[in-house]
Design an enzyme around this catalytic site. Structure first.
Site, PDB file in Angstrom:
ATOM      1  N   HIS A 225       1.019  -1.624  -0.493  1.00 53.25           N
ATOM      2  CA  HIS A 225       0.059  -0.349  -0.075  1.00 53.25           C
ATOM      3  C   HIS A 225       0.797   1.211  -0.030  1.00 53.25           C
ATOM      4  CE1 HIS A 225      -2.979   2.563  -0.291  1.00 53.25           C
ATOM      5  NE2 HIS A 225      -2.599   3.084   0.833  1.00 53.25           N
ATOM      6  N   TYR A 229       1.603   4.647  -2.549  1.00 51.76           N
ATOM      7  CA  TYR A 229       1.258   6.240  -2.257  1.00 51.76           C
ATOM      8  C   TYR A 229       2.979   6.907  -2.817  1.00 51.76           C
ATOM      9  CZ  TYR A 229      -3.179   7.089  -0.399  1.00 51.76           C
ATOM     10  OH  TYR A 229      -4.341   7.223  -0.756  1.00 51.76           O
ATOM     11  N   HIS A 376      -9.610  -0.245 -12.119  1.00 54.76           N
ATOM     12  CA  HIS A 376      -9.167   1.165 -11.064  1.00 54.76           C
ATOM     13  C   HIS A 376      -7.693   1.394 -11.401  1.00 54.76           C
ATOM     14  CE1 HIS A 376      -8.027   3.472  -7.138  1.00 54.76           C
ATOM     15  NE2 HIS A 376      -7.646   1.971  -6.844  1.00 54.76           N
ATOM     16  N   PHE A 377      -7.224   0.823 -11.127  1.00 48.53           N
ATOM     17  CA  PHE A 377      -5.188   1.380 -10.981  1.00 48.53           C
ATOM     18  C   PHE A 377      -5.098   1.184 -12.527  1.00 48.53           C
ATOM     19  CE2 PHE A 377      -3.815  -3.610 -10.606  1.00 48.53           C
ATOM     20  CZ  PHE A 377      -3.568  -3.660 -11.448  1.00 48.53           C
ATOM     21  N   HIS A 378      -5.464   1.394 -13.657  1.00 49.94           N
ATOM     22  CA  HIS A 378      -4.944   1.593 -14.302  1.00 49.94           C
ATOM     23  C   HIS A 378      -5.254   3.406 -14.146  1.00 49.94           C
ATOM     24  CE1 HIS A 378      -3.430  -2.022 -16.324  1.00 49.94           C
ATOM     25  NE2 HIS A 378      -2.941  -1.450 -16.914  1.00 49.94           N
ATOM     26  N   ARG A 441      -9.853 -10.972 -13.192  1.00 49.66           N
ATOM     27  CA  ARG A 441      -8.469 -10.382 -13.213  1.00 49.66           C
ATOM     28  C   ARG A 441      -7.072 -10.921 -13.836  1.00 49.66           C
ATOM     29  NH1 ARG A 441      -5.339  -6.966  -8.094  1.00 49.66           N
ATOM     30  NH2 ARG A 441      -3.361  -7.304  -9.648  1.00 49.66           N
ATOM     31  N   ARG A 442      -6.233 -10.712 -13.893  1.00 51.61           N
ATOM     32  CA  ARG A 442      -5.565 -12.084 -14.011  1.00 51.61           C
ATOM     33  C   ARG A 442      -5.823 -13.162 -14.835  1.00 51.61           C
ATOM     34  NH1 ARG A 442      -1.634 -11.465  -8.368  1.00 51.61           N
ATOM     35  NH2 ARG A 442      -0.159  -9.333  -8.953  1.00 51.61           N
TER      36      ARG A 442
END
Ligand code: HEM
Ligand SMILES: [Cu+2]
Length: 554
Positions: A225, A229, A376-378, A441-442
């Protein structure tokens, strides 16, 4: 000009080090982007990989190159330049440490990459046990981490030198921000170093037979996590401390910027359980506590959003704008150094909202391990962060190589960002939607034995392939600009913009640089959030797992 802004250029010797990092970062971007294209094509169901290449091998290369190599190398290069620009040229010793760190990281990356290419490490970029890779893969990862500590030490050392030379003064804002990010990185990587060195490497070498999967995942997410950041804070450095200068305004509040960075340091680490909400071996009370701590980062996030828009509005009004939104017209939309990161900022609004969904225990049950998460993380990493990094490169690379960003390249850069935004809207939108319908995913393409539910996903997978192909055009464009700025653009001087605080602003409180205090609170929060659950996990451990190799070799 104020005394603190006497160094306006990065020393050429530091520039070389910074560029070395950027070359590796952009090479990773080009190769990783190609893998992304292959993935979306495979998942559309209309294309199969040639030459016995395995989908999960491609996915491992993509995740490692873009999630780990591009980010870490870009950040090290940018932070090196930022410290050299604002705290002054590095000492010879610090610069040497920077180079040692660079080579350790590069050699480690090459070792890990070789093992992935040899099909000895198809373990995805999270290298979750019980998937087991070749020992050289784990040794390579270790070198990357150790190298980043050495470079981090060089940056902290340069900050220390500035403090000794400027007693009683607040350090330059960008340097302060780099220090926070570096400290967070060092504290966080202790977790991943522990699982790699104490668990995965001995197990991969055959010294021990079994691995405690839950301990390993917990140590991974203790790191995983704050890792996000660590990616985000350099983008915030650009937003808080650089963009105000580019748009001709002032930093909204130097103290607020520093406080928000400190809050990220405190609340980024004791929250890893929010990635393990479906993990059976963790007591729900501790999951609850870490989710509460997770939601604390909404505070500095909203502080950031507020100060950005306050800066935009004040700058616009100082240029004569009137009405509620008239200031927006006064912003320099034709300047890629502003517009490209701005598009990234805009993407952070839906991205952050999705993050709140992920971190909420009940909603997490719906999206966990679906392609929603990838969507989301793209948005967060692959749009907000990377567009900001691209926007930084457009002045940083020419600044470091002694060239100019031409009008033509500036225009191409803005086109690049729009191409990215369009491609990502399709790809990430389709991922979010398919994820809500349960698509994992994956996972390579599969019709899951003709299942009706899986058939629903296919139109979204086609949309994902269209979006991904547009994104790949975006990769080609950014590579054209990078190569131009590094090697071909006309010689000249490009500014390294650094914003200044409002003239009347009070100096930030000295307690902000009391590192004993901040490290103490960070450690206390970590111990509070992790000690009891970790003891619990270890005391109630099952016998552990042997290594698994789920992929076929060449
Ligand atoms: C051409 C642009 C890109 C395309 C087409 C693309 C496509 C994809 C796809 C389809 C997946 C999911 C595959 C699956 O779960 O089966 C994926 C995963 C991923 N992507 Fe991208 N991506 C692109 C750019 C990026 C960028 C710029 C970054 C980061 C800076 C990034 C980071 C990741 C990561 C970390 C994963 C997760 C890998 C894993 O789950 O192990 N991608 N990408
Ligand atoms: Cu997280």
């Amino acid at each position: 000009m104020k005394a603190s802004t006497t160094h306006t250029k990065v020393d050429p010797r530091d520039a070389k080090l910074s560029m070395a990092y950027l070359y590796v970062a952009f090479t990773a971007l080009a190769l990783g982007g190609l893998m992304g294209l292959l993935q979306v094509l495979v998942r559309s169901g209309k294309y199969e990989l040639p030459f016995g290449i395995d989908y999960y091998q491609v996915l491992t290369v993509h995740g490692v190159l873009l999630g780990l190599v591009l980010t870490t190398f870009f950040i090290m290069g940018f932070q090196t330049a930022a410290v050299s620009r604002t705290a002054g040229t590095m000492s010879n010793g610090a610069r040497m440490a920077g180079w040692i760190g660079f080579w350790l990281m590069t050699i480690g990356t090459a070792m890990a990459a070789t093992m992935i290419l040899l099909k000895e490490a198809t373990v995805l970029f999270t290298f979750y046990a019980p998937l087991k890779a070749h020992p050289i893969f784990y040794i390579g990862l270790t070198l990357v981490i150790v190298g980043s500590w050495v470079t981090g030490g060089a940056l902290l050392g340069t900050y220390g030198k500035w403090r000794r030379q400027n007693p009683g003064k607040n350090s330059p804002l960008l340097t302060f921000m780099v220090v926070v990010n570096t400290v967070m990185w060092i504290v966080a990587t202790l977790g991943v170093a522990a699982t790699v060195l104490l668990q995965l490497l001995p197990w991969s070498l055959g010294i021990v037979d079994r691995v405690d999967v839950l301990v390993s995942r917990t140590l991974f997410w203790y790191f995983g996590h704050p890792l996000v950041y660590f990616w985000l804070l350099p983008a915030y450095m650009c937003w808080y401390a650089i963009i105000p200068k580019i748009i001709g305004g002032k930093i909204f509040s130097d103290s607020l910027a520093r406080l928000s960075f400190l809050l990220f340091l405190l609340f980024s680490i004791p929250v890893g359980f929010h990635h393990q909400l479906v993990e059976p071996g963790i007591d729900p009370a501790w999951k609850f506590l870490q989710v509460v701590l997770t939601f604390m980062v909404i505070i500095p996030s909203l502080m950031t959003a507020f100060s950005m828009f306050a800066t935009f509005e004040k700058t616009g009004r100082s240029k004569g704008a009137t009405g509620l939104f008239g200031w927006a017209k006064k912003l320099p939309w034709g300047d890629a150094r502003f517009t490209v990161p701005f598009i990234g900022m805009a993407a952070f609004i839906p991205a952050g909202a999705g993050g709140i969904v992920n971190a909420s225990h009940q909603l997490n049950q719906v999206v966990h391990n679906t392609i929603w998460v990838t969507g989301h993380f793209h948005l967060t990493l692959a749009t907000t962060v990377v567009l900001t990094f691209f926007g930084i490169s457009y002045w940083l690379v020419p600044h470091l190589t002694g060239r100019k960003l031409t009008k033509a390249m500036n225009k191409l850069a803005i086109i690049q960002a729009w191409v990215w935004a369009v491609g990502m809207t399709f790809m990430s939108g389709a991922m979010h939607a398919a994820g809500l319908l349960g698509a994992p995913r994956r996972s390579a393409f599969s019709e899951y034995g003709g299942s009706a539910q899986a058939a629903e996903w296919i139109p979204y997978q086609v949309a994902q392939a269209i979006g991904g192909s547009i994104l790949f055009i975006g990769i080609i464009l950014v590579m054209v600009i990078f190569i131009n700025l590094a090697f071909f653009a006309p010689k000249g001087e490009e500014e390294f913009p650094v914003g200044e605080a409002e003239a009347g602003e009070e100096k930030a409180p000295a307690v902000f640089e009391n590192w004993k205090l901040w490290l103490g609170i960070t450690a206390a929060l970590i111990l509070f959030a992790y000690t009891i659950p970790l003891i619990d996990i270890i005391q109630n451990a099952p016998i552990g797992s042997k290594g698994w190799q789920t992929w076929s070799k060449w």
